[in-house]
Each structure stands twice: as C-alpha cells, then as structure tokens.
Enzyme design. Structure first.
Site, mmCIF file in Angstrom:
data_model
loop_
_atom_site.group_PDB
_atom_site.id
_atom_site.type_symbol
_atom_site.label_atom_id
_atom_site.label_comp_id
_atom_site.label_asym_id
_atom_site.label_seq_id
_atom_site.Cartn_x
_atom_site.Cartn_y
_atom_site.Cartn_z
ATOM 1 N N ASN A 11 -68.915 -65.208 -110.809
ATOM 2 C CA ASN A 11 -68.479 -64.522 -109.587
ATOM 3 C C ASN A 11 -69.707 -63.863 -108.945
ATOM 4 O OD1 ASN A 11 -67.316 -62.928 -107.632
ATOM 5 N ND2 ASN A 11 -66.292 -61.536 -109.075
ATOM 6 N N TRP A 12 -70.187 -64.475 -107.878
ATOM 7 C CA TRP A 12 -71.401 -63.936 -107.231
ATOM 8 C C TRP A 12 -71.118 -62.674 -106.424
ATOM 9 C CZ3 TRP A 12 -74.191 -68.883 -104.842
ATOM 10 C CH2 TRP A 12 -74.608 -69.702 -105.902
ATOM 11 N N LYS A 13 -69.855 -62.378 -106.223
ATOM 12 C CA LYS A 13 -69.458 -61.223 -105.399
ATOM 13 C C LYS A 13 -70.155 -61.296 -104.038
ATOM 14 C CE LYS A 13 -68.799 -58.556 -109.558
ATOM 15 N NZ LYS A 13 -68.379 -57.281 -110.089
ATOM 16 N N GLY A 242 -69.908 -61.673 -113.779
ATOM 17 C CA GLY A 242 -70.419 -61.146 -112.514
ATOM 18 C C GLY A 242 -71.929 -61.144 -112.496
ATOM 19 N N GLY A 243 -72.525 -59.992 -112.782
ATOM 20 C CA GLY A 243 -73.978 -59.805 -112.681
ATOM 21 C C GLY A 243 -74.807 -60.913 -113.306
HETATM 22 C C1 PEP Z 1 -66.679 -59.452 -112.469
HETATM 23 O O1 PEP Z 1 -67.053 -59.059 -111.383
HETATM 24 O O2 PEP Z 1 -65.664 -60.159 -112.518
HETATM 25 C C2 PEP Z 1 -67.446 -59.076 -113.653
HETATM 26 C C3 PEP Z 1 -66.947 -59.342 -114.818
HETATM 27 O O3 PEP Z 1 -68.655 -58.466 -113.443
HETATM 28 P P1 PEP Z 1 -69.795 -58.157 -114.560
HETATM 29 O O4 PEP Z 1 -69.958 -59.391 -115.390
HETATM 30 O O5 PEP Z 1 -71.012 -57.825 -113.773
HETATM 31 O O6 PEP Z 1 -69.276 -57.021 -115.374
#
Ligand code: PEP
Length: 262
Positions: A11-13, A242-243
C-alpha cells in the site's frame, strides 16, 4: 495455508507520483527477476495512488511483469455526481485486480463506517475486483483486551449480504491500528489470535470451505525482518505492507519471504 497462495500487497498510500512509480516498479521487478521470483509461491501486488494507475498498467502490461496492482479505494456508486470519487468500472478499465476497502486511515479521516465498507466490497465483487477489506482495533480496544470482539464485529459488518461463493475472491486484512506506521508490530501470536478468530467467524457465517478459501493478511509495520515469523502462523496468508513497500528491495524480500532465514 493449504491451497491459499500467499499475498504480499504494498500500500503506497499517498506517496510516489506517476513518475516515481515507474522507478519503484521497475526496481521491484528487476529485484524479483534477479532472485527467480515464483508467482505461484507468493503473489506480488502494488496499490499505488489513483494517479499512478495508468502508468503502472502500461509498465506491467508492456513488460509482462509478474506483478498485479490495484487501488486504495473505490466509490460505492456506479457513476454520476460524486465529485472526486473513482468507480469500480474505471478501475477495471485500468486493469486493476485488487481494491483496498475500509483502511483505518479512511475510516478515521473520511468517516467510513462498516456499512460503507460493505457497500464498497460488494461493488468490487460485482465488478470482479478483489476487495482487500481492512479491519483492526485501536490501542484503547487492545488495552481493554477486546481486540477479537471488536475486529470480528467489523468483519461481520463488512461481509453483510456477501455470499459464501465470494470468499475465494475476497481478502481480509487484519491491521491493528496501533501497529500501522508506528514500527510497533503485533507479535505473531497476537496476529494469529485475531486472524484465527476471523477465519472462525467466516466458518460460522458460511461454512468450512468458505473459511478455508478466504485469504487473511496481517498488516502493521511488516518488514523483511518480521515477515517469516508472521507467515509461520496458520491463519496468516500474507501481508498488507505500508512503509516497507516504498522500498522495492525490501518489498521484494517480503514477497520472497520463503527464501529468508527464520
Ligand atoms: C498500512 O498502511 O496498511 C500499513 C500496514 O502500514 P505500515 O506497514 O507502514 O505499518
């Protein structure tokens, strides 16, 4: 995990312009190719912002990359006067396979309720898009020890009116809100507790085959360093990342978790 192909979804957001997306995706594809990535052993998916999708489609189709992609949200409506929204049909035309629905950031900043999440999931299924339905508790709920009841209630809400036959085409992502973007990953045991309860809920709502077909992901500060232990748990079928998905080398390692040391 019998019969369920693990899924690693990045998930690149709201990161990476369509120009940055090119570099990130190419690097991801090269890294996977260098290590003889086998899509039958884990599916590699990226979820870029809407504005990147056409570029991602062109690259994936043009270079026949073994990577699928999708969107981070979808409108519950077909078309019409919904300024700023993007329809499922538009995503289908862009070659999307997946759509995230009900991410905690959308629940928090856009007031998405279980009803809206359910409407979006049903819209995806009607258009042959695979919804990745996000559920998970906040820190206050976790501290009170109510994480299972809270998350299972979200699952029940999200699955309303969805038939058992859809379970093989649907993904549920357990993402405890306190673990998202915080560096604080749930222990594999904590993640398994809730993912196991989600699968048991699907069995209760439908039947055993439906619960064995649905893929359940864990999300929350997943990295190459913690994916192996998470994937060792019986009810965790992959990760919503995410990150770490913004770093193609790291995301390629997560995708190829089966080659990483324990
Ligand atoms: C997400 O945004 O779905 C997520 C899990 O982010 P991160 O991996 O950065 O915690």
């Amino acid at each position: 995990m019998a019969g369920r192909v693990p899924l690693m979804a990045g998930n690149w957001k709201m990161n990476l312009s369509h120009i940055d997306a090119l570099g990130c995706l190419q690097k991801l594809a090269w890294t996977l190719a260098d290590h003889h990535y086998d899509a039958a052993r884990s599916e590699c998916v990226v979820l870029p912002p809407f504005t990147d999708l056409r570029t991602v489609q062109t690259l994936v189709e043009g270079d026949r990359l073994p990577i699928r992609y999708g969107a981070q949200d979808v409108s519950p409506h077909d078309d019409g006067a919904y300024t700023g929204d993007i329809s499922a049909d538009m995503l289908v035309k862009l070659g999307c396979t997946y759509v995230v629905v009900g991410h905690s950031e959308r629940r928090q900043y856009h007031g998405e309720t279980d009803e809206i999440v359910n409407a979006k999931a049903r819209r995806c299924l009607a258009k042959n898009l695979v919804p990745i339905i996000c559920v998970g508790e906040g820190l206050d709920v976790r501290k009170a020890g109510d994480q299972v009841a809270y998350t299972v209630a979200q699952v029940r809400g999200a699955l309303a009116q969805i038939p058992a036959s859809a379970m093989a085409d649907l993904v549920i992502a357990y993402e405890p809100v306190w673990a998202i973007g915080t560096g604080e990953v749930a222990t594999p045991e904590d993640a398994q507790e809730v993912c196991g309860a989600i699968r048991a809920t699907v069995a209760e709502l439908y039947d055993a085959p439906a619960s064995e077909a649905v893929r359940i992901l864990y999300g929350g500060s997943v990295k190459a360093g913690n994916i192996v232990a998470l994937m060792a748990k019986p009810d965790i079928d992959g990760a919503l990342v995410g990150g770490a998905s913004l770093n193609p080398e790291e995301f390629a390692m997560i995708t190829r978790y089966y080659d990483l040391p324990m």
